[in-house]
Design a protein around this motif. Sequence first.
Motif, mmCIF file in Angstrom:
data_model
loop_
_atom_site.group_PDB
_atom_site.id
_atom_site.type_symbol
_atom_site.label_atom_id
_atom_site.label_comp_id
_atom_site.label_asym_id
_atom_site.label_seq_id
_atom_site.Cartn_x
_atom_site.Cartn_y
_atom_site.Cartn_z
ATOM 1 N N SER A 110 0.833 -1.206 0.000
ATOM 2 C CA SER A 110 0.000 0.000 0.000
ATOM 3 C C SER A 110 0.864 1.250 0.000
ATOM 4 C CB SER A 110 -0.949 -0.001 1.197
ATOM 5 O OG SER A 110 -1.836 -1.103 1.113
ATOM 6 N N ALA A 111 1.949 1.230 0.748
ATOM 7 C CA ALA A 111 2.869 2.370 0.758
ATOM 8 C C ALA A 111 3.465 2.584 -0.634
ATOM 9 C CB ALA A 111 3.976 2.150 1.788
ATOM 10 N N LEU A 112 3.788 1.496 -1.316
ATOM 11 C CA LEU A 112 4.369 1.606 -2.648
ATOM 12 C C LEU A 112 3.371 2.200 -3.642
ATOM 13 C CD1 LEU A 112 6.650 1.220 -4.660
ATOM 14 C CD2 LEU A 112 5.987 -1.202 -4.845
ATOM 15 N N VAL A 113 2.119 1.743 -3.650
ATOM 16 C CA VAL A 113 1.166 2.316 -4.604
ATOM 17 C C VAL A 113 0.847 3.772 -4.269
ATOM 18 C CG1 VAL A 113 0.188 0.113 -5.360
ATOM 19 C CG2 VAL A 113 -0.928 1.364 -3.515
ATOM 20 N N ALA A 114 0.828 4.121 -2.984
ATOM 21 C CA ALA A 114 0.624 5.524 -2.595
ATOM 22 C C ALA A 114 1.791 6.384 -3.079
ATOM 23 C CB ALA A 114 0.462 5.642 -1.084
ATOM 24 N N ALA A 115 3.008 5.857 -2.978
ATOM 25 C CA ALA A 115 4.181 6.584 -3.461
ATOM 26 C C ALA A 115 4.155 6.717 -4.979
ATOM 27 C CB ALA A 115 5.462 5.891 -3.003
ATOM 28 N N LEU A 116 3.690 5.701 -5.672
ATOM 29 C CA LEU A 116 3.544 5.801 -7.133
ATOM 30 C C LEU A 116 2.575 6.925 -7.490
ATOM 31 C CD1 LEU A 116 3.389 2.049 -8.151
ATOM 32 C CD2 LEU A 116 5.156 3.676 -8.824
ATOM 33 N N ALA A 117 1.476 7.014 -6.768
ATOM 34 C CA ALA A 117 0.496 8.073 -7.015
ATOM 35 C C ALA A 117 1.105 9.444 -6.752
ATOM 36 C CB ALA A 117 -0.742 7.864 -6.148
ATOM 37 N N ALA A 118 1.867 9.561 -5.677
ATOM 38 C CA ALA A 118 2.481 10.839 -5.316
ATOM 39 C C ALA A 118 3.595 11.243 -6.273
ATOM 40 C CB ALA A 118 3.018 10.770 -3.890
ATOM 41 N N ASN A 119 4.197 10.279 -6.954
ATOM 42 C CA ASN A 119 5.335 10.559 -7.836
ATOM 43 C C ASN A 119 5.016 10.322 -9.310
ATOM 44 O OD1 ASN A 119 7.759 11.138 -6.005
ATOM 45 N ND2 ASN A 119 6.795 9.360 -5.049
ATOM 46 N N ALA A 120 3.743 10.352 -9.664
ATOM 47 C CA ALA A 120 3.360 10.121 -11.054
ATOM 48 C C ALA A 120 3.974 11.198 -11.948
ATOM 49 C CB ALA A 120 1.842 10.132 -11.188
ATOM 50 N N PRO A 121 4.436 10.793 -13.123
ATOM 51 C CA PRO A 121 5.020 11.779 -14.041
ATOM 52 C C PRO A 121 3.950 12.719 -14.592
ATOM 53 C CG PRO A 121 4.892 9.625 -15.100
ATOM 54 C CD PRO A 121 4.462 9.440 -13.668
#
Length: 177
Positions: A18-29
Amino acid sequence: MTEIIAISGSLRAASTNSALVAALAANAPAGCRVQVYDGLGRLPIFNPDDEGERTPPEAAELIEMITRADGVIVSCPEYAHGVPGGMKNALDWLVSRDAAVGKPAMLVHASPRSLYARAALAEIMRTMSFAMYEETALEIALLGKKPAEVEAILREDTKRQAMREAVRGFVGFIGGR
């Protein structure tokens, strides 16, 4: 704008997936929006008798989100060499729908040890006709880390760049279809 749904296959409060997908959302290009789906634990157990007009609202919401999205990212733990029941249940709600057919999907990993679940999940999703993006595997080893350590790792510039590049590659895959 490319719209991507990110799903964690874990229901744990301190889940590294869950932390990883949240980080992906926060760092989307730029030009991409990653929305985290958080309804996994609210989905009723799949029953084919409850499809069509009887589809529960929680399942209908998932189906609609996947249908509207340009792509799907999944980060999933491994339980007893398999895919957790909650994740499999979510996929089961999509089986008889067109939502998964040809839908670009990418798996990302928060543990280097989830090899059985990775293979099983990829096989399930291919069988469902997801278009699997397998060019670049994003793996950020978070297993066994405390929440503060996970946050620190996911804030590292190299990790943020790796996440952006992985999503950028996936967006290219989506656009090239």
